[in-house]
Design a protein around this motif. Sequence first.
Motif, PDB file in Angstrom:
ATOM      1  N   LEU A   4       5.301   5.775  -3.885  1.00 59.98           N
ATOM      2  CA  LEU A   4       5.829   6.918  -4.841  1.00 59.98           C
ATOM      3  C   LEU A   4       4.730   6.910  -5.870  1.00 59.98           C
ATOM      4  O   LEU A   4       4.519   6.105  -6.627  1.00 59.98           O
ATOM      5  N   ILE A   5       4.363   8.353  -5.945  1.00 62.78           N
ATOM      6  CA  ILE A   5       3.412   8.434  -7.325  1.00 62.78           C
ATOM      7  C   ILE A   5       4.306   8.619  -8.357  1.00 62.78           C
ATOM      8  O   ILE A   5       4.053   8.117  -9.394  1.00 62.78           O
ATOM      9  N   THR A   6       5.123   9.718  -8.384  1.00 61.07           N
ATOM     10  CA  THR A   6       6.176  10.054  -9.425  1.00 61.07           C
ATOM     11  C   THR A   6       7.420  10.877  -8.606  1.00 61.07           C
ATOM     12  O   THR A   6       7.161  11.393  -7.560  1.00 61.07           O
ATOM     13  N   PRO A   7       8.556  10.662  -9.063  1.00 60.00           N
ATOM     14  CA  PRO A   7       9.538  11.610  -8.654  1.00 60.00           C
ATOM     15  C   PRO A   7       9.285  13.003  -8.238  1.00 60.00           C
ATOM     16  O   PRO A   7       9.600  13.607  -7.017  1.00 60.00           O
ATOM     17  N   ALA A   8       8.631  13.462  -9.180  1.00 61.70           N
ATOM     18  CA  ALA A   8       8.297  15.203  -8.930  1.00 61.70           C
ATOM     19  C   ALA A   8       7.080  15.417  -8.006  1.00 61.70           C
ATOM     20  O   ALA A   8       7.130  16.383  -7.139  1.00 61.70           O
ATOM     21  N   ILE A   9       6.186  14.410  -8.053  1.00 60.83           N
ATOM     22  CA  ILE A   9       5.086  14.460  -7.111  1.00 60.83           C
ATOM     23  C   ILE A   9       5.411  14.032  -5.563  1.00 60.83           C
ATOM     24  O   ILE A   9       5.041  14.877  -4.399  1.00 60.83           O
ATOM     25  N   GLY A  10       5.999  13.147  -5.530  1.00 65.95           N
ATOM     26  CA  GLY A  10       6.480  12.495  -4.101  1.00 65.95           C
ATOM     27  C   GLY A  10       5.378  11.435  -3.975  1.00 65.95           C
ATOM     28  O   GLY A  10       5.044  10.517  -4.519  1.00 65.95           O
ATOM     29  N   CYS A  11       5.144  11.173  -2.474  1.00 68.41           N
ATOM     30  CA  CYS A  11       4.494   9.927  -1.925  1.00 68.41           C
ATOM     31  C   CYS A  11       3.232  10.284  -1.900  1.00 68.41           C
ATOM     32  O   CYS A  11       2.753  11.304  -1.831  1.00 68.41           O
ATOM     33  N   SER A  12       2.395   9.049  -1.946  1.00 68.90           N
ATOM     34  CA  SER A  12       0.904   9.204  -1.776  1.00 68.90           C
ATOM     35  C   SER A  12       0.668   9.251  -0.229  1.00 68.90           C
ATOM     36  O   SER A  12       1.771   9.175   0.781  1.00 68.90           O
ATOM     37  N   LEU A  13      -0.473   9.886   0.238  1.00 66.47           N
ATOM     38  CA  LEU A  13      -0.814   9.679   1.593  1.00 66.47           C
ATOM     39  C   LEU A  13      -0.840   8.199   2.188  1.00 66.47           C
ATOM     40  O   LEU A  13      -1.117   7.411   1.361  1.00 66.47           O
ATOM     41  N   PRO A  14      -0.483   7.915   3.357  1.00 60.52           N
ATOM     42  CA  PRO A  14      -0.508   6.821   3.932  1.00 60.52           C
ATOM     43  C   PRO A  14      -1.915   5.855   3.947  1.00 60.52           C
ATOM     44  O   PRO A  14      -3.043   6.757   3.863  1.00 60.52           O
ATOM     45  N   GLU A  15      -2.092   4.946   3.386  1.00 60.79           N
ATOM     46  CA  GLU A  15      -3.087   3.942   3.250  1.00 60.79           C
ATOM     47  C   GLU A  15      -3.139   3.029   4.647  1.00 60.79           C
ATOM     48  O   GLU A  15      -2.116   2.449   4.663  1.00 60.79           O
ATOM     49  N   HIS A  16      -4.322   2.750   5.471  1.00 59.71           N
ATOM     50  CA  HIS A  16      -4.103   2.051   6.665  1.00 59.71           C
ATOM     51  C   HIS A  16      -5.208   0.850   6.244  1.00 59.71           C
ATOM     52  O   HIS A  16      -5.990   1.124   5.854  1.00 59.71           O
ATOM     53  N   PHE A  17      -4.614  -0.257   6.845  1.00 62.64           N
ATOM     54  CA  PHE A  17      -5.394  -1.586   6.635  1.00 62.64           C
ATOM     55  C   PHE A  17      -5.264  -2.173   8.110  1.00 62.64           C
ATOM     56  O   PHE A  17      -4.268  -1.915   8.811  1.00 62.64           O
ATOM     57  N   GLU A  18      -6.064  -3.212   8.376  1.00 61.35           N
ATOM     58  CA  GLU A  18      -5.872  -4.022   9.450  1.00 61.35           C
ATOM     59  C   GLU A  18      -6.282  -5.535   9.159  1.00 61.35           C
ATOM     60  O   GLU A  18      -7.142  -5.911   8.489  1.00 61.35           O
ATOM     61  N   LEU A  19      -5.314  -6.324   9.439  1.00 58.97           N
ATOM     62  CA  LEU A  19      -5.768  -7.871   9.394  1.00 58.97           C
ATOM     63  C   LEU A  19      -6.328  -8.422  10.731  1.00 58.97           C
ATOM     64  O   LEU A  19      -5.373  -8.504  11.612  1.00 58.97           O
ATOM     65  N   GLN A  20      -7.529  -9.003  10.617  1.00 62.60           N
ATOM     66  CA  GLN A  20      -8.007  -9.451  11.752  1.00 62.60           C
ATOM     67  C   GLN A  20      -8.602 -10.822  11.401  1.00 62.60           C
ATOM     68  O   GLN A  20      -9.332 -10.883  10.682  1.00 62.60           O
ATOM     69  N   ASP A  21      -8.066 -11.500  12.300  1.00 62.45           N
ATOM     70  CA  ASP A  21      -8.358 -13.092  12.051  1.00 62.45           C
ATOM     71  C   ASP A  21      -8.056 -13.584  10.276  1.00 62.45           C
ATOM     72  O   ASP A  21      -8.967 -14.359   9.936  1.00 62.45           O
ATOM     73  N   GLY A  22      -7.036 -13.049  10.041  1.00 64.93           N
ATOM     74  CA  GLY A  22      -6.898 -13.292   8.688  1.00 64.93           C
ATOM     75  C   GLY A  22      -7.486 -12.688   7.533  1.00 64.93           C
ATOM     76  O   GLY A  22      -7.302 -12.967   6.168  1.00 64.93           O
ATOM     77  N   LYS A  23      -8.044 -11.767   7.810  1.00 69.44           N
ATOM     78  CA  LYS A  23      -9.099 -10.784   6.574  1.00 69.44           C
ATOM     79  C   LYS A  23      -8.972  -9.312   6.934  1.00 69.44           C
ATOM     80  O   LYS A  23      -8.748  -9.028   8.058  1.00 69.44           O
ATOM     81  N   PHE A  24      -8.455  -8.653   5.704  1.00 71.73           N
ATOM     82  CA  PHE A  24      -8.303  -7.320   5.804  1.00 71.73           C
ATOM     83  C   PHE A  24      -9.767  -6.507   5.773  1.00 71.73           C
ATOM     84  O   PHE A  24     -10.475  -6.982   5.352  1.00 71.73           O
ATOM     85  N   GLU A  25      -9.153  -5.220   6.613  1.00 73.66           N
ATOM     86  CA  GLU A  25     -10.235  -4.220   6.675  1.00 73.66           C
ATOM     87  C   GLU A  25      -9.702  -2.745   6.277  1.00 73.66           C
ATOM     88  O   GLU A  25      -8.603  -2.719   6.959  1.00 73.66           O
ATOM     89  N   ALA A  26     -10.285  -2.411   5.340  1.00 75.16           N
ATOM     90  CA  ALA A  26      -9.597  -1.056   5.005  1.00 75.16           C
ATOM     91  C   ALA A  26     -10.000   0.062   6.174  1.00 75.16           C
ATOM     92  O   ALA A  26     -11.196   0.030   6.716  1.00 75.16           O
TER      93      ALA A  26
END
Length: 187
Positions: free
Chosen positions: A136-158
């Motif tokens: 949530l950004i603010t109640p008036a603005i609403g939600c952010s765009l989705p951010e995607h990540f992957e956890l491969q072998d214990g490490k994140f990749e955006a």
Amino acid sequence: MRIRANALVRGGAVLVAAAATVAMLATPAETVGAEAHGGGTGGGKEAETKQIASSVLDADENVKFTLTAIRSTADPLRATVRLKAFTKQHGRLVLSDEVRVGAVDGWFWFPVTGPAAICQFSTASTNPAPIMTSLLITPAIGCSLPEHFELQDGKFEAKGHNARAPHGGVNTGGGGAAERTATASAR
């Protein structure tokens, strides 16, 4: 000049949203002291943190994901959000990796730690494990765009906005008004 009833209802909804924002900004948040890892806080002060979501997956490997808001010491109305992954090693959960969600101090503290902070938090117990989050950004603005990540072998990749969505995982949604408003107006 006649005033239409639906115009009054829309105007009232705007006033209610504004009042809710003011009320959230005036409400004290739960305080837990911790060092701010990865930015946005200043001057060696201990930063206030609040875990805003978590997900435990894969009964055999016990992978746990958490979303934590870290309050800025430079501007107490701002926050940085961190996504952390924990994996089971020697019988206990150990921090495997962490990544920032959004910009340093890119969130407002009270909306992102409030009851409707999580718009979407999807995880899956695969390798690579896709994670998607929207806050949530603010109640008036609403939600952010989705951010995607992957956890491969214990490490994140955006993965930005082009990563594959989690399938068959855990999905908690519900917060924010942007998606509900768009759906309601489309009818």
